[in-house]
Structures are given as structure tokens and as C-alpha cells.
Design an enzyme around this catalytic site. Structure first.
Site, PDB file in Angstrom:
ATOM      1  N   GLY A  86       0.808  -1.214   0.000  1.00 32.99           N
ATOM      2  CA  GLY A  86       0.000   0.000   0.000  1.00 32.99           C
ATOM      3  C   GLY A  86       0.838   1.260   0.000  1.00 32.99           C
ATOM      4  O   GLY A  86       0.552   2.221  -0.726  1.00 32.99           O
ATOM      5  N   GLU A 107      10.199   3.656   6.251  1.00 31.63           N
ATOM      6  CA  GLU A 107      10.204   2.187   6.213  1.00 31.63           C
ATOM      7  C   GLU A 107      11.576   1.669   6.652  1.00 31.63           C
ATOM      8  O   GLU A 107      12.591   2.023   6.057  1.00 31.63           O
ATOM      9  CB  GLU A 107       9.892   1.691   4.801  1.00 31.63           C
ATOM     10  CG  GLU A 107      10.109   0.202   4.571  1.00 31.63           C
ATOM     11  CD  GLU A 107       9.326  -0.685   5.528  1.00 31.63           C
ATOM     12  OE1 GLU A 107       9.920  -1.591   6.134  1.00 31.63           O
ATOM     13  OE2 GLU A 107       8.106  -0.458   5.670  1.00 31.63           O
ATOM     14  N   VAL A 150       8.345   4.162  12.643  1.00 28.94           N
ATOM     15  CA  VAL A 150       7.498   5.200  13.215  1.00 28.94           C
ATOM     16  C   VAL A 150       7.429   4.966  14.721  1.00 28.94           C
ATOM     17  O   VAL A 150       7.156   3.858  15.178  1.00 28.94           O
ATOM     18  CB  VAL A 150       6.085   5.156  12.612  1.00 28.94           C
ATOM     19  CG1 VAL A 150       5.200   6.221  13.255  1.00 28.94           C
ATOM     20  CG2 VAL A 150       6.145   5.357  11.108  1.00 28.94           C
ATOM     21  N   CYS A 233      -5.024 -12.375   4.387  1.00 27.92           N
ATOM     22  CA  CYS A 233      -5.313 -13.489   3.486  1.00 27.92           C
ATOM     23  C   CYS A 233      -5.950 -14.646   4.248  1.00 27.92           C
ATOM     24  O   CYS A 233      -5.313 -15.654   4.548  1.00 27.92           O
ATOM     25  CB  CYS A 233      -4.065 -13.965   2.756  1.00 27.92           C
ATOM     26  SG  CYS A 233      -4.454 -15.067   1.380  1.00 27.92           S
ATOM     27  N   ASP A 368      -3.710  -3.370   5.460  1.00 33.88           N
ATOM     28  CA  ASP A 368      -3.983  -4.205   6.628  1.00 33.88           C
ATOM     29  C   ASP A 368      -4.113  -3.439   7.937  1.00 33.88           C
ATOM     30  O   ASP A 368      -4.736  -3.930   8.881  1.00 33.88           O
ATOM     31  CB  ASP A 368      -2.876  -5.255   6.781  1.00 33.88           C
ATOM     32  CG  ASP A 368      -2.833  -6.246   5.632  1.00 33.88           C
ATOM     33  OD1 ASP A 368      -3.740  -6.189   4.783  1.00 33.88           O
ATOM     34  OD2 ASP A 368      -1.880  -7.052   5.580  1.00 33.88           O
ATOM     35  N   THR A 377      -6.028  -8.349   2.036  1.00 30.70           N
ATOM     36  CA  THR A 377      -5.294  -9.006   0.960  1.00 30.70           C
ATOM     37  C   THR A 377      -4.612  -7.977   0.076  1.00 30.70           C
ATOM     38  O   THR A 377      -4.960  -6.792   0.074  1.00 30.70           O
ATOM     39  CB  THR A 377      -6.219  -9.859   0.077  1.00 30.70           C
ATOM     40  OG1 THR A 377      -7.085  -8.976  -0.674  1.00 30.70           O
ATOM     41  CG2 THR A 377      -7.058 -10.821   0.906  1.00 30.70           C
ATOM     42  N   ALA A 378      -3.646  -8.432  -0.740  1.00 27.54           N
ATOM     43  CA  ALA A 378      -2.986  -7.552  -1.708  1.00 27.54           C
ATOM     44  C   ALA A 378      -3.985  -7.067  -2.748  1.00 27.54           C
ATOM     45  O   ALA A 378      -3.877  -5.939  -3.245  1.00 27.54           O
ATOM     46  CB  ALA A 378      -1.822  -8.283  -2.372  1.00 27.54           C
ATOM     47  N   CYS A 411      -9.417 -13.558  -3.177  1.00 26.06           N
ATOM     48  CA  CYS A 411      -8.649 -14.605  -2.518  1.00 26.06           C
ATOM     49  C   CYS A 411      -8.542 -15.796  -3.460  1.00 26.06           C
ATOM     50  O   CYS A 411      -9.518 -16.541  -3.634  1.00 26.06           O
ATOM     51  CB  CYS A 411      -9.322 -15.035  -1.212  1.00 26.06           C
ATOM     52  SG  CYS A 411      -8.384 -16.306  -0.313  1.00 26.06           S
TER      53      CYS A 411
END
Length: 483
Positions: A86, A107, A150, A233, A368, A377-378, A411
């Protein structure tokens, strides 16, 4: 023991050694043609360049990102928290609108992984190496990479604090922090993974242990679990069960195996159309499903797993195992819990239609870490990225968001080494399928190809580049504008 489905020195999709009596029919031919159409419409000519060029470009590309120690400024128009699917997707999209120099990603990880493929890694059909790439190679060019975690939010002052003591301010904040795995909430874990016979496809450290446990299986219980928490997932915990069943059949061990799926849920799958199809597979393959069973302890030295009966508080049952696959409890990022951005459960509190935070108008969420009432899910991230792109674009122009996310997620339920049931549905748990002339509750070889080969390509070269927002536009065309 080497997987009987993978040639030495080469990792590829698994080919069944047992003839499949279901010849490819009109439906699979239609889906195959449609996939080629989608790929043709999506691919940019640059993606056809040689692999050698791409590797050289990747190395060059990694040099133009700025790390936390070299960050030139402490304020960005758009600050993205999280370098997962994301976060990278939104940075790629928004840099086109505000300029790469005005976007930063926070990140800490050096590597970025396409985690959906770990289902196949755990079954010996793909290599774990094929799932990862350096984070520097997927961060959009020109975007600043703050290599930190973070540590604290201060949305009242439009600032974020990192664990290295840096304070970064922003005009707009995108929170894409994913979720956290909590193996430690199961007594005996994670230390139990030091023993053989136990693995988990949800962690880079344990996914190959799943394959080790499967290929060394001799006889007894093959046990698979689903926790009493939201998970990413939700189909993955049972996908590895179907693949293990297929492997044991093809290696002549199935008659000595008792395959058990213990799930905390009251259903096998949340959408009835696909649940009904999966129950038929469970019956046909003699798989044992115990609903409302939640794993609370692993005694790895004794090869025992303890489950609580959620319908009978205080009642527990011990299962011996020859193989155990653990799906861990999961939860929101610790930094979100107790912050001014979370809901009662600790998840990012966003509007389910616009993905805008319910309290702070310049804060948005994706993936998520959010409290969106859909599967994590992706595929959901891809659909959300298109909506969020539109939402932020409108707000940048001082306009009201005009596009709503319908909860679309997908899925691909892997049911063997060459078949998949492609579940697609919305917020209401109603099928929202892309292929109108196909019964997607049926097992399909072409859908397996899409899961194993097409989807990773769309991920790396589409979603992460900010040019793939899910199959929505294609679904609209193929359904002639009808839902």
C-alpha cells in the site's frame, strides 16, 4: 528430499504427475484469453526490456533514494508510513501529482516481499528467494526513503516522530503500516519453531520450515490452524492444507495421513458461494474440519498442540501431530494502538468509502492496518489504491471525494498444485467476480496460472508502479457496465 515437482536448479509452478481428467474447457479458454487482454492493456513497453537491463536499472535506481541519515528536509507535502504494498503504491501514484521531491516513505526494512507467494513456497512449488527484492529497488525514483520506524504520531501538529529521534512534518499523511504477527500469544511459540515438524507460511523465518515438515512427513496427523483474530489473506491457512493433501497423495503417503483443519471461525469461508464449494472438496478428499477450535499452546518437544473450544469456555483438547502449520494471531501495529488515530480495536480509524481518517481530514489509510470491514489481501490494497488516489487528488484540489471503495477483495484459493478457486467479493460478502461467463467457485487450471505467474507480475510491475488498481475497470467492461 527434493520436491518431485521442481527440477534441480529451477523453481517453477508445479506440474501434476497425475493426469487430470478435466480437460480445459471453454471457460478456461475464455479466462486465458481475458487475462492476456488485461495484461496487454496494462503492460508498458518498458517492461519488455531485457532482464539484464532491468538489473542494471535497479542498481542505478537504488542509488537515487535518500536514507534517514541523508534526508535533505524535515517536511513533505505527502508522508507515507510503511513501505509495503500500500505504501509503495501510493507513493508511486502521488509523486505524479505533487512531485517526487515532495514525497517521503518511512520504512525500516531493507527487503520488500511479495508475501502471497509464500503459500506456494511452503508447499515446495516456489523459492523464497523469488518473493523478495531490495526495498531500494521498489521505492519510486526520486522519493525520499527515511529508513526508520514510526515511533509516535502527533496529528494535531501534523508531525510524526521516528525511532531515530527524527521529527517529520507533513501536509498529508498516508498510513500503510500493515499488521503485526503475534506468535508469542501462543504458549510455546515462537521458540517451538526450533523443533522440526512445525512451520508457518506467514513468516519469512518459518515458511521454509513448512516445506521441511511436509516433505519429511511419514504418518499421523497433519494439523492446520486458524486463529481467533483478524488475519491477512484469510484463505491462506487452508490453502496449505489442500496443497499438503495433494503432495501426500502424489508421494503415496496420503493413506497414512489424517489431515485436520482446526479453525476458530464458525464457517469454513466467509462467502457462502465459495464455502459451499470448499466443503465439497473437504468431503471428497476426506479432510477433517473442526470449527471454533483455537490454538492456545504448542508443546513442540512432544509434538502436541492444545486447542480451546470457543463454544465451550474452559474446555481444551490436545492433538498429536506429525506436521503442524501455525497461522499466528495478528493485530494492529503497536505504534497505532493507543494513538489518536486508532479505533477501539487499535486499527486505523478510516471512512470505509473514502479511506480518509474519521477525525483528521489530511490523514488517510490503506491496507492491513485499517479498520476497513473487508479481508486483508494484496488484491484489496490494489482496489483501495485506485480509490485513495482519487480521494487525495480531489482533496488536493479542495474538492469533495467522489469515489467510494466497495470493499472489493480477492482470494485465490489454491486447492492443488494446478487448480485455484478465485473468490472475489465486496463489503457485504457478495461475489464481485471479474469473469462473467465462468463459475469462479469451480476449480480452474487457468486461475492457478494467474495466481502463480500473472499476479506476481501485476504486483511488481503494476501495483508497486502505481498503474494497477485492481480489475475493476475490466470487470465493468466485461459485465457491460453492470455490477
Amino acid at each position: 528430499m527434493r520436491s518431485p515437482y521442481v527440477k534441480p536448479g529451477k523453481q517453477t509452478a508445479v506440474r501434476s504427475t497425475v493426469p487430470d481428467r478435466r480437460a480445459t474447457g471453454p471457460s478456461d479458454t475464455y479466462v486465458s484469453f481475458t487475462l492476456k487482454y488485461i495484461m496487454a492493456g496494462f503492460l508498458h513497453p518498458q517492461l519488455l526490456l531485457s532482464r539484464q537491463y532491468c538489473r542494471v536499472f535497479s542498481v542505478f535506481n537504488s542509488q537515487i533514494h535518500t536514507s534517514s541519515g541523508l534526508a535533505a528536509k524535515d517536511h513533505y507535502k505527502v508522508l507515507v508510513l510503511g513501505g509495503g504494498s500500500g505504501g509503495i503504491a501510493m507513493a508511486a501514484r502521488l509523486k505524479k501529482k505533487v512531485g517526487a521531491e515532495n514525497v517521503a516513505i518511512v520504512e525500516p526494512s531493507e527487503m520488500h516481499y511479495y508475501q502471497p507467494i509464500w503459500t506456494l513456497v511452503g508447499a515446495g512449488a516456489k523459492s523464497v528467494a523469488s518473493s523478495g527484492r531490495p526495498t531500494s529497488s521498489v521505492i519510486p525514483s526520486g522519493v525520499t526513503w527515511v529508513k526508520s520506524k514510526v515511533a509516535e504520531f502527533d496529528p494535531e501538529k501534523n508531525t510524526v516522530h521516528t525511532d531515530c529521534g527524527k521529527k517529520i512534518s507533513y501536509d498529508y499523511l498516508i498510513v500503510a503500516l500493515g499488521l503485526e504477527l503475534h506468535y508469542e500469544k501462543i504458549k510455546g511459540l515462537p521458540e517451538g519453531f526450533e523443533h522440526p515438524k512445525i512451520g508457518s507460511n506467514y513468516s519469512l523465518k518459518t515458511v521454509e520450515k513448512t516445506w521441511d515438515a511436509l516433505k519429511s512427513f511419514k504418518e499421523g496427523n497433519a494439523l492446520f490452524t486458524f486463529p481467533n483474530t483478524p488475519v491477512k489473506c484469510a484463505g491462506a491457512p487452508q490453502k496449505i492444507m489442500y496443497l499438503s493433501d495433494a503432495f501426500l497423495r502424489k508421494t503415496g503417503k496420503r493413506s497414512k495421513a489424517n489431515i485436520i483443519f482446526n479453525t476458530s471461525l464458525p464457517v469454513l469461508f466467509g462467502v457462502k458461494k465459495y464455502a459451499d464449494a470448499l466443503w465439497e472438496i473437504v468431503k471428497k478428499r476426506d479432510l477433517n474440519v473442526n470449527l471454533r477450535h483455537n490454538l492456545i499452546e504448542v508443546r513442540a518437544d512432544k509434538q502436541e498442540a492444545v486447542f480451546e473450544n470457543l463454544d465451550k469456555p474452559g474446555e481444551t483438547e490436545v492433538f498429536k501431530y506429525e506436521m503442524l502449520h501455525v497461522t499466528p494471531p495478528m493485530g494492529p501495529p503497536a505504534v497505532l494502538k493507543g494513538s489518536s488515530l486508532d479505533d477501539a480495536g487499535g486499527w486505523l480509524d478510516v471512512n470505509k468509502n473514502t479511506l480518509q481518517h474519521k477525525t483528521y481530514d489530511n490523514v488517510f489509510g490503506i491496507g492491513d492496518c485499517t479498520n476497513l470491514p473487508t479481508s486483508k489481501t494484496a488484491a484489496a490494497v490494489a482496489a483501495q489504491s485506485a480509490v485513495l488516489d482519487r480521494t487525495v487528488s480531489r482533496i488536493l484540489k479542495k474538492q469533495t471525494p467522489d469515489k467510494a471503495y466497495d470493499g472489493y477483495t480477492s482470494c485465490p484459493l489454491v486447492t492443488s498444485y494446478n487448480t485455484v478457486i478465485l473468490a472475489e467479493f465486496d463489503y457485504d460478502g457478495q461475489p464481485l467476480e471479474t469473469f462473467p461467463v465462468v463459475d469462479q467457485s469451480k476449480e480452474s487450471r487457468v486461475m492457478y496460472h494467474m495466481k502463480a505467474d500473472v499476479m506476481p507480475h501485476l504486483y511488481w510491475h503494476g501495483l508497486l508502479k502505481g498503474i494497477w488498481g485492481g480489475p475493476g475497470p475490466y470487470r465493468t467492461m466485461m459485465h457491460l457496465g453492470m455490477k
